[in-house]
Design an enzyme around this catalytic site. Structure first.
Site, short mmCIF file in Angstrom:
data_model
loop_
_atom_site.label_atom_id
_atom_site.label_comp_id
_atom_site.label_asym_id
_atom_site.label_seq_id
_atom_site.Cartn_x
_atom_site.Cartn_y
_atom_site.Cartn_z
N TYR A 171 0.82 -1.21 0.00
CA TYR A 171 0.00 0.00 0.00
C TYR A 171 0.86 1.27 0.00
O TYR A 171 1.80 1.42 0.78
CB TYR A 171 -0.93 0.03 1.22
CG TYR A 171 -1.69 1.34 1.32
CD1 TYR A 171 -2.74 1.59 0.46
CD2 TYR A 171 -1.31 2.32 2.22
CE1 TYR A 171 -3.43 2.80 0.51
CE2 TYR A 171 -1.99 3.54 2.29
CZ TYR A 171 -3.04 3.77 1.42
OH TYR A 171 -3.71 4.96 1.45
N HIS A 211 -3.78 16.37 -3.01
CA HIS A 211 -4.22 16.47 -1.63
C HIS A 211 -4.08 17.88 -1.06
O HIS A 211 -4.49 18.14 0.08
CB HIS A 211 -3.45 15.48 -0.75
CG HIS A 211 -3.92 14.07 -0.90
ND1 HIS A 211 -4.12 13.47 -2.12
CD2 HIS A 211 -4.22 13.11 0.03
CE1 HIS A 211 -4.52 12.22 -1.94
NE2 HIS A 211 -4.60 11.98 -0.65
N TYR A 241 -20.44 27.33 45.97
CA TYR A 241 -19.57 26.32 45.36
C TYR A 241 -18.47 26.92 44.50
O TYR A 241 -17.36 26.37 44.43
CB TYR A 241 -20.39 25.36 44.50
CG TYR A 241 -21.29 24.41 45.25
CD1 TYR A 241 -21.33 24.37 46.64
CD2 TYR A 241 -22.10 23.52 44.55
CE1 TYR A 241 -22.16 23.49 47.32
CE2 TYR A 241 -22.93 22.63 45.21
CZ TYR A 241 -22.97 22.62 46.59
OH TYR A 241 -23.79 21.75 47.25
N ARG A 264 -15.99 27.72 47.18
CA ARG A 264 -15.63 26.63 48.10
C ARG A 264 -15.03 25.42 47.37
O ARG A 264 -14.16 24.72 47.90
CB ARG A 264 -16.87 26.21 48.88
CG ARG A 264 -16.56 25.30 50.03
CD ARG A 264 -17.76 24.74 50.77
NE ARG A 264 -19.05 25.29 50.46
CZ ARG A 264 -20.18 24.58 50.51
NH1 ARG A 264 -20.14 23.30 50.83
NH2 ARG A 264 -21.33 25.14 50.24
N PHE A 277 -2.17 6.75 11.94
CA PHE A 277 -2.55 8.10 11.50
C PHE A 277 -3.84 8.59 12.14
O PHE A 277 -4.20 9.76 12.04
CB PHE A 277 -2.73 8.13 9.97
CG PHE A 277 -3.66 7.04 9.49
CD1 PHE A 277 -5.03 7.11 9.69
CD2 PHE A 277 -3.16 5.92 8.85
CE1 PHE A 277 -5.89 6.11 9.28
CE2 PHE A 277 -4.02 4.91 8.42
CZ PHE A 277 -5.37 5.00 8.63
N GLU A 311 -12.22 5.18 4.24
CA GLU A 311 -11.81 5.87 5.47
C GLU A 311 -13.09 6.27 6.20
O GLU A 311 -13.53 7.42 6.17
CB GLU A 311 -10.92 7.06 5.12
CG GLU A 311 -9.65 6.58 4.42
CD GLU A 311 -8.88 7.68 3.71
OE1 GLU A 311 -9.29 8.86 3.77
OE2 GLU A 311 -7.86 7.36 3.07
#
Length: 498
Positions: A54, A84, A280, A283, A327, A412
């Site tokens: 691959y 890409h 709160y 505290r 990845f 994917e």
């Protein structure tokens, strides 16, 4: 300055933090150079072999089953980079791009990616010359790595991209000449190795960690100042309470509160008051901010490991070239989301304390701390701004990592959205700094109207630091500039350091 050697194993977050403050030189460690040569030879042999491997002699993603002729192996890599490079939006900040490049170089230095040492040398030449590729900030889903952003880095390396240098934008081979190198001619797998990795996701999450660490320190300092401004109890910070729970972050945060609050006249003045407990938001600060501290400690562990990880695909282990999924940036998406949630909660708690300052919980203060209530509004709308910011960070804290959109024709089919988690985290940190800035201004104002009583020596020094940037004024005045000044002190960590 001695160059920092990258070996794929010993890069620390402190080195990256130091580089952000003062850029340093990086070089490839000799032992890593040997590993790279060996793995590159394995990839070259696979490219000429009969077996389909691959990304070396096959297509990518949904085209993984398409075999590539030996004569087209180099063209495959260049086509990958060009196709890409699909980033969208404004460019990433130079600091993030620089860190992404250092992380990429260190990841490749593990020797598991099959690239030649010359590829890392080229990346580091750009880093050392501060020639930083123009990388659009959007377009990655965080699996199969940060493909589009890293493609823009790869474009710069082959002489087809853009970069910023000394205030100018360079294009094409100008980018490489500014660093004194020539364009890289990609060989088998090298384009894929550059594109396939989690380095943008990691760079963003690390930036968020550094910002959140400053915010944690500021939250403790602001909270301590507000305790005094409200004439609040010191009992909730007693070590025995926190030892009884045993959580490291809570114990440490309570200790830090005690160092801020020691030996205070204000505290001694209300030792016999009839208030039993504080709300709160006052505290429970050790419990909430302690959890924030533990969250950051966990994130730091994950991010330092990822900084030294091989995260592309396939990976080379001697004669074996294995296809896997390192990845996938889920570990980074998770910690970025976790930090975002913890930071947003710190902002929410700070907003509640600002409201308490406005409400006259301390009888020495007027409503909204206005000098002439009714005629003047005091901090009424400063709190409204804090409320708006706190609301926005709560919405942004919705986890990005719970989302997934299938890509590449379903090949994917599960992605991490880690880059978006990192982007949101940075926005949350910026807005939280503003909320804490408002709390500092309001608490400092309350301290100013309480003489002759004084707070602790450490808080007096903090108060003086605030007043260097934001002078005390009793009357109504515009607060936006004061808030911006305090936000910057919080963001940089300068205030808590004082």
């Amino acid at each position: 300055m001695t160059a920092t050697a990258l070996d794929g194993r010993s890069l620390t977050l402190q080195i990256l933090a130091n580089d952000a403050q003062k850029p340093r030189a990086f070089t490839l460690a000799p032992e890593a150079r040997v590993r790279l040569g060996e793995s590159a030879r394995q990839v070259a042999a696979a490219a000429q072999g009969e077996a389909a491997v691959y990304g070396i002699n096959t297509g990518f993603g949904a085209f993984a089953n398409r075999r590539i002729e030996r004569s087209a192996v180099a063209a495959l890599q260049v086509n990958l980079v060009r196709s890409h490079a699909c980033g969208v939006g404004e460019p990433l900040p130079d600091a993030i791009v620089r860190r992404m490049m250092i992380l990429k170089a260190n990841s490749l230095a593990t020797g598991c990616s099959g690239v030649r040492p010359e590829v890392i040398d080229a990346i580091l030449a750009l880093v050392d010359a501060n020639v930083l590729p123009v990388v659009p900030r959007l377009g990655s889903v965080g699996a199969s790595g940060d493909l589009a952003p890293l493609a823009h880095l790869a474009l710069a390396l082959i002489g087809e991209g853009e970069a910023r240098h000394r205030g100018r934008t360079l294009t094409g081979v100008e980018v490489l000449r500014a660093a004194g190198i020539e364009p890289i001619v990609l060989e088998a797998k090298e384009g894929l190795a550059i594109l396939n990795g989690t380095q943008l996701s990691c760079a963003l999450a690390i930036e968020g960690l550094f910002a959140a660490q400053n915010l944690l320190a500021a939250s403790i300092a602001a909270g301590a100042l507000t305790v005094e401004a409200l004439a609040g109890s010191h009992a909730p910070f007693d070590a025995r309470i926190h030892d009884a729970r045993g959580l490291p972050g809570q114990i440490e945060v309570a200790h830090r509160f005690r160092t801020w609050l020691s030996d205070s006249e204000i505290h001694r003045s209300h030792a016999d008051c009839d208030r039993v407990q504080d709300p709160y938001a006052v505290r429970c600060m050790p419990q909430v901010l302690g959890a924030f501290a533990d969250t950051l400690a966990h994130a730091r562990t994950v991010l330092e490991r990822e900084a030294n990880a091989a995260t592309d695909n396939p990976l080379v282990f001697g004669a074996d070239i294995l296809s896997g999924g390192n990845f996938h940036a889920a570990p980074l998406g998770y910690v970025a989301d976790f930090m975002a949630i913890a930071t947003a909660d710190a902002a929410s708690m700070s907003e509640r304390r600002i409201d308490l300052l406005d409400r006259r919980v301390n009888p020495r203060l007027t409503m909204f701390m206005a000098d002439h209530p009714g005629l003047e509004s005091g901090f009424m709308i400063a709190h409204v701004s804090a409320a708006a910011l706190a609301s926005s960070v709560k919405a942004l804290a919705h986890p990005a990592s719970v989302d997934s959109i299938p890509t590449s024709a379903g090949q994917e089919d599960h992605v991490s959205m880690a880059p978006w988690a990192g982007e949101k985290l940075l926005t949350i940190c910026e807005r939280t700094a503003a909320v804490l800035g408002i709390e500092f201004i309001a608490a400092a104002h309350a301290i100013d109207v309480m003489p002759p009583l004084h707070t602790s020596a450490k808080l007096e020094a903090l108060h003086a630091r605030i007043r260097e940037r934001v002078p005390f004024r009793r009357e109504d005045h515009r607060l936006d500039r004061d808030i911006a000044a305090m936000q910057e002190l919080v963001r940089t960590g300068a205030l808590a350091a004082a």
